[in-house]
Design a protein around this motif. Structure first.
Motif, PDB file in Angstrom:
ATOM      1  N   TYR A  53      73.663  79.411  58.480  1.00 22.60           N
ATOM      2  CA  TYR A  53      73.770  80.871  58.414  1.00 22.60           C
ATOM      3  C   TYR A  53      73.109  81.383  57.133  1.00 22.60           C
ATOM      4  O   TYR A  53      72.330  82.336  57.147  1.00 22.60           O
ATOM      5  N   LEU A  54      73.421  80.723  56.025  1.00 20.59           N
ATOM      6  CA  LEU A  54      72.899  81.195  54.739  1.00 20.59           C
ATOM      7  C   LEU A  54      71.375  81.086  54.679  1.00 20.59           C
ATOM      8  O   LEU A  54      70.714  81.909  54.045  1.00 20.59           O
TER       9      LEU A  54
ATOM     10  N   ALA B 255      75.160  79.301  41.940  1.00 21.25           N
ATOM     11  CA  ALA B 255      75.676  78.584  43.113  1.00 21.25           C
ATOM     12  C   ALA B 255      76.771  77.641  42.635  1.00 21.25           C
ATOM     13  O   ALA B 255      76.509  76.506  42.280  1.00 21.25           O
ATOM     14  N   LEU B 256      78.000  78.156  42.572  1.00 24.20           N
ATOM     15  CA  LEU B 256      79.116  77.384  42.023  1.00 24.20           C
ATOM     16  C   LEU B 256      79.941  76.706  43.114  1.00 24.20           C
ATOM     17  O   LEU B 256      80.440  75.612  42.933  1.00 24.20           O
ATOM     18  N   ALA B 257      80.091  77.379  44.236  1.00 25.46           N
ATOM     19  CA  ALA B 257      80.925  76.834  45.303  1.00 25.46           C
ATOM     20  C   ALA B 257      80.107  75.995  46.274  1.00 25.46           C
ATOM     21  O   ALA B 257      80.628  75.121  46.952  1.00 25.46           O
ATOM     22  N   MET B 258      78.814  76.270  46.362  1.00 24.45           N
ATOM     23  CA  MET B 258      77.931  75.565  47.293  1.00 24.45           C
ATOM     24  C   MET B 258      76.648  75.186  46.552  1.00 24.45           C
ATOM     25  O   MET B 258      75.591  75.777  46.776  1.00 24.45           O
ATOM     26  N   PRO B 259      76.732  74.172  45.696  1.00 25.29           N
ATOM     27  CA  PRO B 259      75.550  73.832  44.889  1.00 25.29           C
ATOM     28  C   PRO B 259      74.324  73.538  45.752  1.00 25.29           C
ATOM     29  O   PRO B 259      73.184  73.667  45.287  1.00 25.29           O
ATOM     30  N   GLU B 260      74.539  73.195  47.002  1.00 22.56           N
ATOM     31  CA  GLU B 260      73.418  72.840  47.880  1.00 22.56           C
ATOM     32  C   GLU B 260      72.512  74.023  48.207  1.00 22.56           C
ATOM     33  O   GLU B 260      71.409  73.834  48.715  1.00 22.56           O
ATOM     34  N   ILE B 261      72.955  75.254  47.907  1.00 21.39           N
ATOM     35  CA  ILE B 261      72.083  76.399  48.206  1.00 21.39           C
ATOM     36  C   ILE B 261      71.290  76.859  46.977  1.00 21.39           C
ATOM     37  O   ILE B 261      70.570  77.856  47.030  1.00 21.39           O
TER      38      ILE B 261
ATOM     39  N   ASP C  55      69.525  80.549  47.014  1.00 19.28           N
ATOM     40  CA  ASP C  55      70.518  81.628  47.031  1.00 19.28           C
ATOM     41  C   ASP C  55      71.614  81.345  46.003  1.00 19.28           C
ATOM     42  O   ASP C  55      71.668  80.270  45.413  1.00 19.28           O
ATOM     43  N   VAL C  56      72.477  82.352  45.788  1.00 22.91           N
ATOM     44  CA  VAL C  56      73.660  82.205  44.937  1.00 22.91           C
ATOM     45  C   VAL C  56      74.889  82.426  45.811  1.00 22.91           C
ATOM     46  O   VAL C  56      74.807  83.017  46.887  1.00 22.91           O
ATOM     47  N   ASP C  57      76.049  81.921  45.351  1.00 26.24           N
ATOM     48  CA  ASP C  57      77.293  82.179  46.091  1.00 26.24           C
ATOM     49  C   ASP C  57      78.291  82.971  45.254  1.00 26.24           C
ATOM     50  O   ASP C  57      79.351  83.363  45.754  1.00 26.24           O
ATOM     51  N   THR C  58      77.989  83.168  43.995  1.00 25.29           N
ATOM     52  CA  THR C  58      78.854  83.912  43.077  1.00 25.29           C
ATOM     53  C   THR C  58      77.946  84.828  42.271  1.00 25.29           C
ATOM     54  O   THR C  58      76.967  84.350  41.692  1.00 25.29           O
ATOM     55  N   SER C  59      78.248  86.113  42.239  1.00 28.31           N
ATOM     56  CA  SER C  59      77.365  87.010  41.494  1.00 28.31           C
ATOM     57  C   SER C  59      78.160  88.171  40.915  1.00 28.31           C
ATOM     58  O   SER C  59      79.203  88.560  41.442  1.00 28.31           O
ATOM     59  N   VAL C  60      77.669  88.668  39.778  1.00 26.95           N
ATOM     60  CA  VAL C  60      78.268  89.836  39.126  1.00 26.95           C
ATOM     61  C   VAL C  60      77.159  90.853  38.906  1.00 26.95           C
ATOM     62  O   VAL C  60      76.047  90.496  38.527  1.00 26.95           O
ATOM     63  N   LEU C  61      77.476  92.128  39.165  1.00 25.51           N
ATOM     64  CA  LEU C  61      76.461  93.174  39.074  1.00 25.51           C
ATOM     65  C   LEU C  61      76.994  94.365  38.297  1.00 25.51           C
ATOM     66  O   LEU C  61      78.197  94.668  38.367  1.00 25.51           O
TER      67      LEU C  61
ATOM     68  N   ARG D 110      81.342  83.612  47.858  1.00 23.04           N
ATOM     69  CA  ARG D 110      81.279  83.103  49.232  1.00 23.04           C
ATOM     70  C   ARG D 110      82.510  82.287  49.607  1.00 23.04           C
ATOM     71  O   ARG D 110      82.660  81.868  50.737  1.00 23.04           O
ATOM     72  N   ARG D 111      83.351  81.962  48.640  1.00 20.90           N
ATOM     73  CA  ARG D 111      84.630  81.330  48.977  1.00 20.90           C
ATOM     74  C   ARG D 111      85.608  81.599  47.841  1.00 20.90           C
ATOM     75  O   ARG D 111      85.230  81.681  46.677  1.00 20.90           O
ATOM     76  N   THR D 112      86.868  81.778  48.206  1.00 19.77           N
ATOM     77  CA  THR D 112      87.952  81.777  47.236  1.00 19.77           C
ATOM     78  C   THR D 112      88.953  80.737  47.715  1.00 19.77           C
ATOM     79  O   THR D 112      88.924  80.338  48.876  1.00 19.77           O
ATOM     80  N   ALA D 113      89.845  80.352  46.815  1.00 17.30           N
ATOM     81  CA  ALA D 113      90.913  79.436  47.219  1.00 17.30           C
ATOM     82  C   ALA D 113      92.209  80.201  47.436  1.00 17.30           C
ATOM     83  O   ALA D 113      93.269  79.606  47.510  1.00 17.30           O
ATOM     84  N   TYR D 114      92.138  81.520  47.540  1.00 20.36           N
ATOM     85  CA  TYR D 114      93.381  82.307  47.653  1.00 20.36           C
ATOM     86  C   TYR D 114      93.268  83.427  48.674  1.00 20.36           C
ATOM     87  O   TYR D 114      94.039  84.381  48.639  1.00 20.36           O
ATOM     88  N   GLY D 115      92.359  83.309  49.618  1.00 19.72           N
ATOM     89  CA  GLY D 115      92.264  84.302  50.685  1.00 19.72           C
ATOM     90  C   GLY D 115      91.173  85.319  50.454  1.00 19.72           C
ATOM     91  O   GLY D 115      90.394  85.222  49.502  1.00 19.72           O
ATOM     92  N   TYR D 116      91.120  86.298  51.355  1.00 18.90           N
ATOM     93  CA  TYR D 116      90.053  87.292  51.341  1.00 18.90           C
ATOM     94  C   TYR D 116      90.402  88.434  50.394  1.00 18.90           C
ATOM     95  O   TYR D 116      91.418  89.092  50.557  1.00 18.90           O
ATOM     96  N   ASP D 117      89.540  88.667  49.431  1.00 18.46           N
ATOM     97  CA  ASP D 117      89.842  89.594  48.340  1.00 18.46           C
ATOM     98  C   ASP D 117      88.805  90.711  48.323  1.00 18.46           C
ATOM     99  O   ASP D 117      87.699  90.523  47.830  1.00 18.46           O
TER     100      ASP D 117
END
Lengths: 336, 336, 336, 336
Positions: free
Chosen positions: A162-163, A198-204, A208-214, A230-237
């Motif tokens: 998908y990514l 790319a912290l949660a999915m180093p393979e991308i 691409d990135v999976d964590t970003s601040v703007l 792209r992922r949390t360990a505590y649900g959808y935020d």
């Protein structure tokens, strides 16, 4: 008793099936045709809701169809949108119009003169909490907006496949919040700065990135922040706060129902929704309902149109450049 | 693919129509017959869901019916329940079995030997938060229950005509919480003390109360409280807390979605649900689903049966006597 | 610059030392004399705050003393109170006046004509949240009070020796909430029903309860509930809610500061205060401050006086009888 | 009984008086000397706490002084710090060391070899909630930090005269959060991007901003956000959240005590603390206590030292450049 609007659904994947259920449930809509390149999948959806399977060209040519809902793969959006509008159908088109901003601009330039009802799939405008935030903002309860903080943290990593075709986190995920920012403030973004990793999915990492601040500056002077994961360990935020000159409004993340546990070391409530769909589900129906009211000529203030699709995409392009080049970037001013 | 259960719906008033929608939506159920003394009303419901109108006797005699759902007026419950069970139908019966406890006992005594699937309408057992509370209680996370606090505050005054035939606040409203108390603790109430007043609806003073407070002692030693109101000025307030030897579990009242407003003088969140139905709605479907699984022979732990109907009613009788006589009252031990 | 009030402190146990620190910290008070039957303990407190050790009779006879604070053992309260008032001293007396209600009535009858500043130790009236609740109640924001719910759950079992001379849970613990109920509503309790058990400390079963639930009717028609425990496994839980005809006010239990942890299975905040003292500590100073202002002739609305001591005790007596006899009990109307 | 540490207080303005009260209250400290260029002010503070007035040179020369607390005007910090350390005194120095980073580096380079106990005034490390966040982070409950969100919103506009000499929002206000970010993560900031505006105080536009948003990249890969304001209309808003690979920890803003009001249109709790001091007050004492323990040779993990002062200031410099030039900026790597 109103004459119902007869819809053709183009595309029966995950999100197409969500739309199918809403089309079938709406009292003023008839789900008349179902199209998919996978015929078996189209047949199953058609049978479940009493519709007929058709090819796209049959559906667009039929006098028995008033509107189409485009939920097919992204690369097909622009062409289907053009064909449908030219065939005189109203169109609910999933975002984006096209991954290429220039192609999207071309489509919008072609279609705008035709004055057909079209909406682009920024369904998060129909989140009940966001809408109440906007209503209170417009009533002036917090004065002039000065500082907007938005959090968009998806909980479950999407598939790598998908990514690879998504266009990147800015164009695929953050774009909803670029639209929300414009919609909530009635203002336009002029400058964007972005950092990502790319912290949660180093393979991308390569594409691409999976964590970003703007951070962003708006035309009338307000400042804004956004973060995406792209992922949390505590649900959808998903949360938005708008600080104004006279107070602050917050649309909070939403927790599951459940019991609260009081113990010596802490008080534990149920966690956040496990995934984005639990929160967002109801907005698809509300968006569809607004679109049908628009088709009937009612004034519908929040309906995202083609130009909204372009503007949010222009911010995404600027954010992507900022991420890639490591410099603040101005947003291009796109018009149809 | 399972063979669906074919239901007849007896009664198409407000709650009957709620059940009709759920019967139609459940994948393992067919809503086959609809009965009501108001034929026009029955016809409208039948047409909406593709069912047939029938008389009660036709429905009970038909081989094409596996189960009936009794949602007719309270005085008809006992007789319809007897007829349906004797006709070999599974029965989902709205509470109470009968306003007279002795008549209800008689019905249960007659029907129990017949070993048919029957459930009584204590749908609040299927509230998601209450169920999570019970699950954690059973896992032992708070140890042995010692002090249970229950709040049942309806937000909108019912019509006077409804109250005149309801049997009183204990039998009509509090009875759900007598059932919840037994269900949550797995224990039985032995003593009840109650005080009440007609504060919100002084016009009912002669025959009922609209505000009441109760204390109870359970057989295994725990103590419990309950309060009931017929109207609040702040929404529907239903909550349960269980304090145990090792902690406390709370199933909270539920607030509407919306934005939170921060101002100098305070932080304002959206209020509680406006009415009981917003909270309770989902439980009807879950209860129906549990009943269908029970009909198919699956073990269903939480299904309220005939004996549960009797026991909760016996507590209501004791509470009513305590209210009226102004003295603590023992609960009669009813068995089928 | 005001002339400070010179205090003698009678009793230097745990609560006496709390008062000593407040007396020393207050800008309008001088802690001049310290008395205790344990001379070493008195000397240590005196040294810490620059006071002198004295016998009770010296302190009461001294012209250098304006007021006394009685924090000695309960059986000494009544006599010390009489002596101090007759010696012309203002008195802050820890509750109760005497465990015997008739003895307490006698004291009050003797002292009332003397018109000396006296306050009884119902310090919880000075809890900031309870005070804000009362202020909003008096402004009429929730209309007429109809249903009051009070929770008083101490977290740590007191020593057995303490319980053996405390007079029982009603006279020792619940009495604070009988006073709060009268103070908040400006109304009087007429009927009490109580159930209790020794669940946390079975060893006290012969002479007291550690868990109790109460219901009460007030003169102007409102109903009230109260529960009391001697230990919880989740911290100190004190809360009051008042439902009125136009809304509800809640003074909540208070949680420790700390971080909130979001995980998949739940959201964990810091727990409640570990013990009663963490919540109640600040009220001793505020009560003392109100008393000093009263001594100076300022109007102080919330100061609990001798008659408040009697009335709360009369409710405790009725509750104790209800617990013991298992029947609803009327509250005696005590006057000075 | 420990030998107390004898302190000289340099500077008796607002924050100097806060320190004076804490120095006097600490059981292991004696407030021995008080210095201020305004002699009357020094005399008043000295009298209140039983100290002696002295000149700075007398205080630093005196054998009766073990440590000094520098709370004088910012331009005096560097010189006083050098003199005090060279005189062999332990030093608690309010931040910043000097508004010029190169001068601050010089001071640290000179003093580090002398191995004296020195702490810089980053008192927010001693906020109870932030400390609990750090403790849980170090226990690994949320895994590796990935995304940090910090909010620093002061509620009341400072005087224009203060802002004119403060060094700007980055060096004066945000610097506390640059320190918190380093302290919480144990990591270093490498890149900063900042946008700002003068929205609340347009009169400062020529030389400073009052509202700013920042994004940062840390050396080990995490990303961070920060926003700062000089006034809110809803109280003091300070919060930090750290999202990690296994969950999220949040140190929340803190609300006043008070009653919660439930009404039809919403649930209103007391607002946030009115000003920064209500939240921060307790941290000054805790910081002082940590410093005294450090002076006695105990290991104190959280004490901010000279190098911490430099590193936070280097981030502030980079942020200021980013604000001014409109480009991402690398943080200089300062060492003593």
């Amino acid at each position: 008793m109103r004459t119902p609007q007869r819809f053709a659904l183009l595309g029966c994947g995950f999100i197409g099936q969500v739309h199918a259920a809403n089309l079938a449930a709406h009292p003023d809509i008839v789900l008349a045709r179902v199209c998919d390149i996978d015929i078996a999948r189209a047949e199953e959806v058609a049978r479940r809701y009493g519709a007929q399977v058709a090819s796209v060209s049959e559906a667009l040519a039929s006098d028995a169809i008033d509107a189409v809902l485009i939920a097919s793969a992204t690369p097909t959006h622009a062409t289907l949108l053009e064909q449908a509008v030219k065939a005189g159908k109203a169109v609910y088109c999933e975002k984006p119009i096209d991954l290429s901003l220039s192609r999207a601009c071309e489509v919008v330039a072609n279609l705008t003169p035709l004055q057909v009802s079209v909406t682009v799939g920024f369904n998060r405008r129909f989140d009940r909490s966001h809408q109440q935030l906007k209503a209170q903002l417009e009533q002036g309860v917090i004065g002039r907006p000065e500082l907007i903080q938005m959090v968009c943290r998806a909980s479950q990593r999407p598939p790598l496949s998908y990514l690879q075709t998504s266009g990147g986190q800015m164009r695929d995920q953050a774009i909803h919040f670029f639209d929300l920012l414009r919609w909530l403030t009635g203002d336009e973004v002029v400058t964007v700065g972005a950092l990502g990793a790319a912290l949660a999915m180093p393979e991308i990492r390569e594409f691409d990135v999976d964590t970003s601040v703007l951070i962003m500056r708006l035309q009338q002077g307000a400042l804004a922040q956004l973060d995406n994961t792209r992922r949390t360990a505590y649900g959808y935020d998903e949360r938005i706060s708008v600080m104004g000159s006279d107070g602050m409004l917050v649309s909070e993340s939403q927790a599951e129902r459940g019991a609260t546990l009081y113990q010596t070391h802490g008080i534990t409530r149920p966690g956040l929704y496990a995934d984005w769909f639990s929160r967002v589900q109801a907005t698809y129906y509300s968006h569809l309902d607004a679109f049908v009211r628009h088709m009937r000529g009612e004034p519908v203030a929040d309906l995202p149109g083609l130009i909204d699709g372009l503007r949010a995409q222009a911010i995404a392009e600027a954010a992507q450049r900022s991420l890639t080049l490591g410099e603040f970037t101005e947003v291009a001013w796109v018009t149809a």
